[in-house]
Design a protein around this motif. Structure first.
Motif, PDB file in Angstrom:
ATOM      1  N   LEU A 176       0.555  -0.973   0.099  1.00  0.00           N
ATOM      2  CA  LEU A 176      -0.438  -0.187   0.415  1.00  0.00           C
ATOM      3  C   LEU A 176       0.811   1.259   0.460  1.00  0.00           C
ATOM      4  O   LEU A 176       2.071   1.403   0.365  1.00  0.00           O
ATOM      5  CB  LEU A 176      -0.714  -0.144   0.898  1.00  0.00           C
ATOM      6  N   ALA A 177       0.379   2.500  -0.867  1.00  0.00           N
ATOM      7  CA  ALA A 177       1.445   3.640  -0.863  1.00  0.00           C
ATOM      8  C   ALA A 177       0.488   4.432  -0.415  1.00  0.00           C
ATOM      9  O   ALA A 177      -0.580   4.158   0.848  1.00  0.00           O
ATOM     10  CB  ALA A 177       0.629   4.074  -2.643  1.00  0.00           C
ATOM     11  N   GLY A 178       1.811   5.350   0.843  1.00  0.00           N
ATOM     12  CA  GLY A 178       0.852   6.026   1.957  1.00  0.00           C
ATOM     13  C   GLY A 178       0.748   7.622   1.211  1.00  0.00           C
ATOM     14  O   GLY A 178       0.450   7.693   0.755  1.00  0.00           O
ATOM     15  N   PHE A 179       0.384   8.232   2.793  1.00  0.00           N
ATOM     16  CA  PHE A 179       0.347   9.408   1.920  1.00  0.00           C
ATOM     17  C   PHE A 179       1.440  10.872   1.865  1.00  0.00           C
ATOM     18  O   PHE A 179       1.603  10.377   3.280  1.00  0.00           O
ATOM     19  CB  PHE A 179      -1.216  10.295   2.571  1.00  0.00           C
ATOM     20  N   GLU A 180       2.242  11.208   0.993  1.00  0.00           N
ATOM     21  CA  GLU A 180       3.127  12.681   1.857  1.00  0.00           C
ATOM     22  C   GLU A 180       2.393  13.439   2.119  1.00  0.00           C
ATOM     23  O   GLU A 180       2.025  14.312   1.318  1.00  0.00           O
ATOM     24  CB  GLU A 180       4.133  12.754   0.680  1.00  0.00           C
ATOM     25  N   ALA A 181       2.941  13.989   3.551  1.00  0.00           N
ATOM     26  CA  ALA A 181       1.929  15.465   4.285  1.00  0.00           C
ATOM     27  C   ALA A 181       3.160  16.434   3.058  1.00  0.00           C
ATOM     28  O   ALA A 181       4.009  16.032   3.553  1.00  0.00           O
ATOM     29  CB  ALA A 181       1.844  15.537   5.409  1.00  0.00           C
ATOM     30  N   PRO A 182       2.807  17.412   3.523  1.00  0.00           N
ATOM     31  CA  PRO A 182       3.186  18.219   2.562  1.00  0.00           C
ATOM     32  C   PRO A 182       4.007  18.842   3.801  1.00  0.00           C
ATOM     33  O   PRO A 182       3.960  19.180   4.936  1.00  0.00           O
ATOM     34  CB  PRO A 182       2.196  19.429   2.031  1.00  0.00           C
ATOM     35  N   ALA A 183       5.198  19.401   3.374  1.00  0.00           N
ATOM     36  CA  ALA A 183       5.773  20.491   4.127  1.00  0.00           C
ATOM     37  C   ALA A 183       5.381  21.582   5.040  1.00  0.00           C
ATOM     38  O   ALA A 183       4.524  22.076   4.837  1.00  0.00           O
ATOM     39  CB  ALA A 183       7.351  21.016   3.817  1.00  0.00           C
ATOM     40  N   PRO A 184       5.682  21.517   6.119  1.00  0.00           N
ATOM     41  CA  PRO A 184       4.622  22.376   7.200  1.00  0.00           C
ATOM     42  C   PRO A 184       4.964  24.036   7.044  1.00  0.00           C
ATOM     43  O   PRO A 184       6.435  24.196   6.130  1.00  0.00           O
ATOM     44  CB  PRO A 184       4.901  22.121   8.530  1.00  0.00           C
ATOM     45  N   GLU A 185       3.700  25.180   6.801  1.00  0.00           N
ATOM     46  CA  GLU A 185       4.314  26.622   6.066  1.00  0.00           C
ATOM     47  C   GLU A 185       5.516  26.821   7.109  1.00  0.00           C
ATOM     48  O   GLU A 185       5.797  27.010   8.701  1.00  0.00           O
ATOM     49  CB  GLU A 185       3.253  26.801   6.356  1.00  0.00           C
ATOM     50  N   PRO A 186       6.578  27.573   6.475  1.00  0.00           N
ATOM     51  CA  PRO A 186       7.193  27.963   8.332  1.00  0.00           C
ATOM     52  C   PRO A 186       7.010  28.946   8.598  1.00  0.00           C
ATOM     53  O   PRO A 186       5.993  29.970   8.137  1.00  0.00           O
ATOM     54  CB  PRO A 186       9.076  28.020   6.864  1.00  0.00           C
ATOM     55  N   TRP A 187       7.398  29.343  10.348  1.00  0.00           N
ATOM     56  CA  TRP A 187       7.426  30.091  10.624  1.00  0.00           C
ATOM     57  C   TRP A 187       7.446  31.279   9.619  1.00  0.00           C
ATOM     58  O   TRP A 187       8.807  31.287   9.354  1.00  0.00           O
ATOM     59  CB  TRP A 187       7.586  29.941  11.810  1.00  0.00           C
TER      60      TRP A 187
END
Lengths: 567, 567
Positions: A176-187
């Motif tokens: 199964l393939a997973g979901f790649e969460a996007p990098a969080p928006e930097p502060w």
């Protein structure tokens, strides 16, 4: 491995230990997978809205994701009603709903197959993620995404609709393939710079206050907040969801603000010249419209991890700081240790302390029939250091919000944004399972309890240590007060209260009745002694009024008439 | 005049006589307007989902629009859960919901003001019309449109969200613009031509059947249907919502078909060479998938006023006739009087009659613990000529659907497309107010009743002549049967049943208990004698199985495994 079994294994690996559910044919393979999973506690609710609210109550206590499993069609529709509380109060809840087989799904049709409908489009406006899992090999990606959305940024509910054929499909978990969460928006700035900005604002203020909300708890920064408030002594106002962050006996802690808060806090908020909002949403209920609750000259600094909150606030925000509160508060405490210059407000602190001291104490209201403020005061005194209060709406919400002190490690779970009448009993069940042995004290009105009264049976079935206090004041007292305030004409008759002794017998839960004010302490001690379920009817004064701070806002009609409201 | 008062006057002019509601601050001016309207009965429910279901129950009985009034936020969310039944079963229901003031509405926000959220976008997928009334002078146009959509074509629910400021706004009723309904789409052929087409199809058939649904009642064409079936003797199968259209003792009437229908009807449907569907939706529950329930050689003629139904049907429709059923059936009866040639099927009619005669009779099942089929048979015998049966889901639904005969003027109200567990008690309240004095007999399982158990108090408060029969078979028996059929592993524990004697006391409703089969007729006579509310617990055989016609369809998983289901 079946998809249903994979789902159960997945949530267990994500540390889910309890699932709230009501079984059904549309979720039958999910139900089966849950039933055979050994290290997963399955709590069978008596209504699907209650199952969702149980997940919400559990999550409100811990911040972990709450999980509800329901069947398709009417089960999903009921669960949907329990969801808006998690949406508005920013609670991570996952609903796993059964659905008819994929090939029967036709979104243009009013119903699908047997007991299916287009629930996903209905819940999309009140969830962070809502999809039909139409391909078994996508299950891991959908679960990854659902957990990510529920828990990242401003939390909220998510919904996976799992068709029967997908529940039963065989998959190879390794493929199964997973979901790649996007990098969080930097502060935009680091915590050190942001802390310096806030401290500079404080240095420039004569009458600063903190307004603290559940964002602090969601950032797991309670300890840092307590240290900061202790060190600086800035008068601190709590939102309802931030109500149990700090002990009321701490000098700087003013208690709950807003239209259902403590009367003296209204003045503290109005007199402040700087408001530093820490993880609070500055809702209408807290600050009224625009700057009603604050002086027009006050400066507002808002710290939140969700930039959308800056524009949503009912206050024009002067300084917007998108920042993680754990990082910020840690850094503020560090910088203060090095340099306290300009961070003293002795006159303002004394003034606020005096306002707090002069505010009426519920401990003096020992009248009969029992005054509900006095009752809550006595109850908290004996509730135990780690008690979890689960509070319903109406007068229960007002009275507790103006009385509870949280001086030990007590906690509160409630429906804050929505004042969801009747949500307390199922939320108490959820909190009880999440609280790992802590006693749960539920406070609910005699009108409100009816909306989820069937869950008294769940409390009884699972022998939870939940004491349900029913404030019997003869109906929907806060709605009655609104009608008195707003309506010139005849109003509706209120429904008659139930026979609560029989209610307790019906749902097989021990019954007690409190009516004598002189015996209240002894009676409370006796019934709080043994663990286990109980329904306690408290005969309250039906003519007793609620303390209402000044109106947060009026209703302005289109033709310019202003109708004052304190509802 | 205030908008709230205008709304009340408008619905009264449209012959609405009863409003089902739960008051709240968000609907306070609507509530006030209703309270002071003299010729409007206001029924205060104990849960907003129940208020919607009461409106649905009333409308299911009469075909008139049902009206529910609820408050904003959690009230609206609860009402939403009660709505899908009206959507799928095509019931005209108007929900008037309170909302926060217009200027607080921000659809991108999770909540609005105090106790508001974006409910309109949530209910849009399950309503024919859903809007926020954001301009007071548009109120007449919105009401016109809402009534038009609810009642025209295939009926369904509609939703008006009325902000507080709009409720209270002053308007000049004379100056309001209305909504101009578009001209109805013309029929492609007149009733005479359409009748001739259907009669020609019948002339060409050897084994014709009628399948009749609630479209006949919605067209107010019951009398014409009864005359046609009587004249032609075509074996006639009922959908669940068409179940009470025709008396079972009429030779040609076969009873309910489908996976929850009478076993002999399955054979009638399978052997037919022509199916004439009259106002029936040929749902999965009735005909299974594709042609499962019919012979592959059977020809299907479908008459409906909604052309969308032709493609939605789970059967490939050979002849699609968009037509008003009152016009069609009147014309068919007229043409038959002139020419009966070729409209005789003596062998087929005899065959069907024999199948019907040979089917097992519930009257023979006088065992103890009480068999639920026998119970329903005895209950109907003494229920009274104009009794309204309101039937819940699970085993109550199966047993009544295979037993009730409607030989006099009895009626049935139930949740057909959704099998909405627990809907019967609130629908019974709605039906009771709509039935103008008729007795209401509610049949519900001991598990299902919990989902709206609080409405027993409403039955009691308003002293309705509603007898609630609780079939106590120890839990969710039909779900248990599904689990037995589908699950190989351990299944969930079922919750323990309630103490129904105490339930009755709690909600202040008289209690009776039926357990002796020999005394059943006498006991029923005694308790059905006096009017008024009662809760009657019927101790049934928990091991008794349900009669299940052949599986309507199997669950096919993605990897090709077939799981048989009769759920």
């Amino acid at each position: 491995m079946r998809v249903a079994d994979y789902i159960v294994e997945y949530i267990r690996e994500r540390n889910v230990r309890t699932v709230f559910m009501l079984s059904g044919t549309g979720s039958i393979f999910l139900d089966e997978a849950i039933a055979k999973a050994d290290a997963l506690t399955c709590v069978c609710a008596r209504h699907e809205a209650a199952a969702t609210l149980m997940g919400t109550g559990a999550s409100k206590l811990t911040g972990d994701i709450g999980v509800a499993v329901v069947t398709s069609g009417p089960g999903a529709a009921n669960a949907m009603a329990g969801l808006i509380d998690a949406w508005a109060d920013a609670v991570p809840v996952l609903v796993l709903a059964g659905q008819v087989e994929s090939r029967h799904i036709d979104r243009s049709a009013r119903s699908f197959g047997i007991q299916g409908y287009n629930v996903v489009d209905c819940v999309r406006p009140v969830t962070k993620y809502a999809v039909v899992v139409d391909d078994p090999v996508q299950i891991r990606a959908h679960l990854d995404r659902a957990f990510h959305e529920a828990l990242t940024g401003r939390p909220g509910p998510v919904w996976l609709d799992v068709p029967l054929d997908v529940q039963a499909a065989e998959i190879d978990p390794a493929a199964l393939a997973g979901f790649e969460a996007p990098a969080p928006e930097p502060w935009s700035n680091g915590p050190a710079e942001t802390a310096a900005v806030v401290l500079d604002e404080l240095r420039g203020a004569s009458r600063p206050i903190f307004v603290v909300g559940q964002g602090v708890r969601q950032a797991r920064a309670q300890g840092e907040l307590a240290a900061l408030v202790e060190h600086l002594g800035v008068p601190t106002v709590c939102t309802r969801l931030g109500y149990d962050l700090l002990p009321y006996r701490s000098e700087a802690v003013m208690g709950q603000g807003g239209i259902r808060g403590r009367p003296h806090v209204e003045r503290v908020m109005r007199e402040a010249d700087l408001v530093v909002s820490l993880g609070a949403s500055l809702s209408t209920g807290l600050v009224g419209e625009h700057r009603d609750a604050f002086s027009p000259q006050a400066r507002v600094v808002m710290v939140d991890l969700d930039a959308d909150q800056f524009d949503r606030a009912n206050v024009a925000v002067d300084v917007r700081l998108r920042m993680d509160l754990l990082g910020l508060l840690t850094e503020m405490n560090r910088q203060i240790e090095h340099d306290r210059t300009g961070l003293e407000w002795p006159q303002w602190r004394n003034h606020c302390r005096e306002l707090k001291e002069k505010s009426p104490s519920a401990a003096t209201l020992a009248t009969e029939p029992i005054n509900s403020y006095y009752f809550v005061n006595r109850l908290e005194a004996q509730a135990g250091r780690d008690a979890v209060f689960v509070v319903d709406t109406g007068s229960a919400y007002y009275v507790t919000g103006q009385t509870l002190e949280f001086n030990d490690d007590q906690r509160e779970v409630t429906s804050a944004a929505f004042l969801n009448m009747g949500a307390a009993v199922p939320m108490a069940v959820g909190a009880s399972f999440a609280a790992a042995g802590a006693r749960v004290i539920t406070i609910v009105g005699d009108g409100a309890i009816e909306l989820n009264i069937q869950e008294l049976a769940t409390i009884s079935d699972y022998e939870r240590d939940i004491k349900v206090f029913v404030l019997n004041n003869g109906g929907y007292s806060s709605i009655r007060e609104s009608q008195d305030a707003l309506c010139t004409d005849r109003v509706l008759d209120e429904p008659a209260p139930l026979d609560f002794r029989a209610v307790a017998a019906a749902f097989r839960i021990p019954y007690h009745r409190l009516s004598a004010v002189d015996a209240l302490d002894d009676d409370l001690a006796a019934l709080l002694g043994p663990p286990g379920p109980a329904l306690i009817e408290v005969i309250c004064d039906s003519r007793q009024k609620l303390m209402r701070p000044a109106a947060a806002h009026d209703i302005r009609t289109h033709d310019g008439v202003t109708i004052p409201t304190r509802c």
